[in-house]
Write a protein that holds these residues in place. Structure first.
Motif, short mmCIF file in Angstrom:
data_model
loop_
_atom_site.label_atom_id
_atom_site.label_comp_id
_atom_site.label_asym_id
_atom_site.label_seq_id
_atom_site.Cartn_x
_atom_site.Cartn_y
_atom_site.Cartn_z
N ILE A 254 -43.68 -72.99 108.99
CA ILE A 254 -42.25 -73.12 109.30
C ILE A 254 -42.11 -73.94 110.58
CG2 ILE A 254 -40.15 -71.89 109.97
CD1 ILE A 254 -41.28 -69.44 108.46
N PHE A 255 -41.20 -74.89 110.55
CA PHE A 255 -40.95 -75.74 111.72
C PHE A 255 -39.54 -75.53 112.24
CE2 PHE A 255 -44.39 -77.86 109.58
CZ PHE A 255 -45.15 -78.43 110.59
N ILE A 256 -39.40 -75.66 113.55
CA ILE A 256 -38.07 -75.69 114.16
C ILE A 256 -38.09 -76.74 115.27
CG2 ILE A 256 -38.69 -73.68 115.61
CD1 ILE A 256 -35.09 -74.65 114.58
N ALA A 257 -37.20 -77.71 115.15
CA ALA A 257 -37.12 -78.74 116.19
C ALA A 257 -36.10 -78.30 117.24
CB ALA A 257 -36.71 -80.07 115.58
N PHE A 258 -36.32 -78.73 118.46
CA PHE A 258 -35.44 -78.34 119.56
C PHE A 258 -34.58 -79.52 119.99
CE2 PHE A 258 -39.58 -76.07 120.23
CZ PHE A 258 -39.17 -74.85 119.71
N ASP A 259 -34.16 -80.30 119.05
CA ASP A 259 -33.44 -81.53 119.41
C ASP A 259 -32.64 -82.05 118.22
OD1 ASP A 259 -35.16 -83.18 117.74
OD2 ASP A 259 -36.70 -82.75 119.24
N GLU A 260 -32.11 -83.26 118.39
CA GLU A 260 -31.20 -83.84 117.39
C GLU A 260 -31.82 -84.05 116.02
OE1 GLU A 260 -32.18 -85.29 120.15
OE2 GLU A 260 -30.53 -86.14 121.31
N SER A 261 -33.14 -84.05 115.97
CA SER A 261 -33.77 -84.35 114.68
C SER A 261 -33.38 -83.31 113.63
CB SER A 261 -35.29 -84.41 114.83
OG SER A 261 -35.79 -83.19 115.30
N ASN A 262 -33.02 -82.12 114.07
CA ASN A 262 -32.64 -81.12 113.07
C ASN A 262 -31.21 -81.29 112.57
OD1 ASN A 262 -31.26 -80.04 115.26
ND2 ASN A 262 -32.96 -78.67 115.78
N LEU A 263 -30.56 -82.36 112.98
CA LEU A 263 -29.22 -82.63 112.46
C LEU A 263 -29.21 -83.73 111.40
CD1 LEU A 263 -27.10 -82.40 115.74
CD2 LEU A 263 -27.58 -80.61 114.06
N MET A 264 -30.39 -84.17 110.98
CA MET A 264 -30.43 -85.22 109.95
C MET A 264 -30.13 -84.61 108.58
SD MET A 264 -33.12 -88.20 110.81
CE MET A 264 -34.61 -87.29 111.06
N ASN A 265 -29.16 -85.17 107.93
CA ASN A 265 -28.72 -84.66 106.64
C ASN A 265 -29.51 -85.27 105.48
OD1 ASN A 265 -26.64 -82.79 107.39
ND2 ASN A 265 -25.41 -84.56 108.03
N ALA A 266 -29.30 -84.67 104.30
CA ALA A 266 -30.06 -85.05 103.11
C ALA A 266 -29.36 -86.15 102.33
CB ALA A 266 -30.24 -83.83 102.22
N ALA A 267 -30.12 -87.16 101.96
CA ALA A 267 -29.60 -88.21 101.09
C ALA A 267 -29.59 -87.73 99.64
CB ALA A 267 -30.47 -89.46 101.22
N ASP A 268 -30.68 -87.08 99.25
CA ASP A 268 -30.84 -86.71 97.84
C ASP A 268 -29.79 -85.71 97.37
OD1 ASP A 268 -32.17 -85.05 99.62
OD2 ASP A 268 -33.96 -84.79 98.40
N TRP A 269 -29.25 -84.93 98.27
CA TRP A 269 -28.21 -83.99 97.86
C TRP A 269 -26.96 -84.72 97.37
CZ3 TRP A 269 -27.68 -79.10 101.46
CH2 TRP A 269 -28.92 -78.49 101.57
N ASP A 270 -26.77 -85.93 97.87
CA ASP A 270 -25.59 -86.71 97.48
C ASP A 270 -25.95 -87.84 96.53
OD1 ASP A 270 -23.90 -85.17 99.05
OD2 ASP A 270 -24.27 -86.38 100.83
N GLY A 271 -27.20 -87.87 96.12
CA GLY A 271 -27.62 -88.90 95.19
C GLY A 271 -27.60 -90.30 95.78
N VAL A 272 -27.74 -90.38 97.10
CA VAL A 272 -27.81 -91.72 97.71
C VAL A 272 -29.25 -91.97 98.18
CG1 VAL A 272 -25.40 -91.69 98.42
CG2 VAL A 272 -27.14 -90.90 100.02
N GLU A 273 -29.55 -93.23 98.44
CA GLU A 273 -30.90 -93.60 98.88
C GLU A 273 -31.10 -93.21 100.34
OE1 GLU A 273 -33.47 -95.35 97.23
OE2 GLU A 273 -32.33 -94.89 95.42
N ALA A 274 -32.22 -92.58 100.63
CA ALA A 274 -32.55 -92.29 102.02
C ALA A 274 -32.83 -93.59 102.76
CB ALA A 274 -33.77 -91.38 102.08
N ASN A 275 -32.43 -93.67 104.03
CA ASN A 275 -32.79 -94.84 104.82
C ASN A 275 -33.92 -94.54 105.81
OD1 ASN A 275 -31.28 -93.34 106.63
ND2 ASN A 275 -29.50 -94.72 106.58
N VAL A 276 -34.31 -93.25 105.86
CA VAL A 276 -35.43 -92.84 106.70
C VAL A 276 -36.35 -92.00 105.83
CG1 VAL A 276 -36.08 -91.44 108.71
CG2 VAL A 276 -34.00 -92.84 108.80
#
Ligand code: SAM
Length: 328
Positions: A254-276
């Protein structure tokens, strides 16, 4: 990342555990003292709760997580300060981005909200260092260190990394990603294809190897922080680099980040292409991406104002089986 749309109560009742039936409204009241939940031997007990039950039943996170912006029921309220600058730019990059003052067409997250989540990252990090500390966390406040004149972007990235301030090593800001998505991460400078965007190996990401330790940690947090902690945690099976690699983070973790990285949302949930993307980019056109461990790269050129989107499926299975496997 909790599973959405699952009715953990019904599942538990059908399996005879009766996890939700007698939960009273005060199950998560006051100081979240676990003793307040388990009144006697017949009551549901938090130490058997799944991640979804903690999210839905113990902390009733939906109103916090999906209704953020409404602070009426917020026990950790920070008074609103509308006079502040609502645009959040990574503290280390504010000066670096001076020329990029235009406001993109995303809604901003208020300074009060940002102050609150920065405080939560700091609180979780401090607590992790004191109580868990399975991996060395760089013990730094998230502070504006400013940029020296003439510092190149590469030097900046190294400096950020060595300070462990944030796993995100490109200029970003936090914005409102729209209905139901919550906050998201947006580029404030163009990002070239192949650029390292996120480095989860820089001392700003904690781990848990035992599900119950994560559960104990979660229930000892104040409610809103706990809901975010649950939302921001992910479970990943990290492949070792080779047979000699005995990194504690390998395998189910299990991972937990202590910064903004944990605010990156999912592309696949919306059926769009990930850019990262997690892994390592191919060196030649015919090569495959390397396995996903701790590094995230731009898949294509990313323009200013674009939301940074990843596929959660890069690092966790879509059915979230890992949470069950690790005891949650
Ligand atoms: C790692 S957090 C991302 C940050 C989150 N938006 C926030 O404000 O805390 C993961 C959570 O964000 C939300 N999320 C991520 N991608 C989404 C999407 N494409 N659509 C809706 N919600 C999304 C889900 O609630 C998910 O459990």
């Amino acid at each position: 990342v909790p599973v959405l749309g699952e009715d953990a109560c019904m599942e538990s009742e059908s399996s005879g555990e009766n996890a939700c039936a007698s939960l009273s409204d005060d199950a998560h009241h006051d100081d979240n003292d676990p003793k307040n939940v388990a009144k006697d031997d017949t009551d549901p007990i938090w130490w058997n709760y799944s991640i979804d039950q903690l999210f839905e039943d113990y902390f009733a996170c939906a109103e916090i997580t999906y209704g953020y912006g409404d602070d009426e029921d917020d026990s950790e309220d920070v008074s609103k300060n509308d006079s502040g600058d609502d645009d959040y730019v990574h503290p280390n990059l504010q000066q670096h981005n001076e020329e990029n003052t235009e406001v993109d067409d995303v809604d901003v997250v208020s300074e009060a909200q940002l102050h609150k989540i920065r405080q939560q990252w700091s609180d979780i990090r401090e607590k992790y260092i004191k109580e868990v500390n399975l991996v060395p966390i760089v013990h730094k406040e998230i502070i504006d260190t400013g940029n020296d004149d003439g510092e190149s972007e590469a030097e900046l990235n190294i400096r950020q990394t060595s300070r462990g301030v944030s796993a995100i090593v490109v200029p970003i800001r936090i914005g409102d990603a729209g209905a139901k998505k919550g906050r998201g991460v947006f580029a404030t400078e163009p990002i070239r294809k192949g650029t390292l965007v996120g480095n989860m190996d820089n001392g700003s990401t904690g781990i848990f190897k035992v599900g119950h330790s994560w559960r104990e940690f979660a229930v000892s947090l104040p409610r809103e922080t706990a809901c975010n902690f649950i939302e921001w945690s992910w479970v990943q099976t990290v492949p070792p680099i080779d047979a000699m690699d005995d990194d504690i983070r390998n395998g189910l973790t299990i991972f937990i980040a202590f910064d903004e990285s944990n605010l990156m949302n999912a592309a696949d949930w919306d059926g769009v292409e990930a850019n990262v993307r997690c892994g390592s980019p191919p060196k030649h056109d015919d090569d495959e991406w390397g396995p996903c461990r701790f590094h995230y790269y731009a898949v294509r050129d990313i323009a200013v104002g674009e939301e940074l989107l990843i596929n959660y499926g890069d690092f966790e299975d879509v059915y979230q089986q890992g949470w069950t496997d690790i005891g949650l």
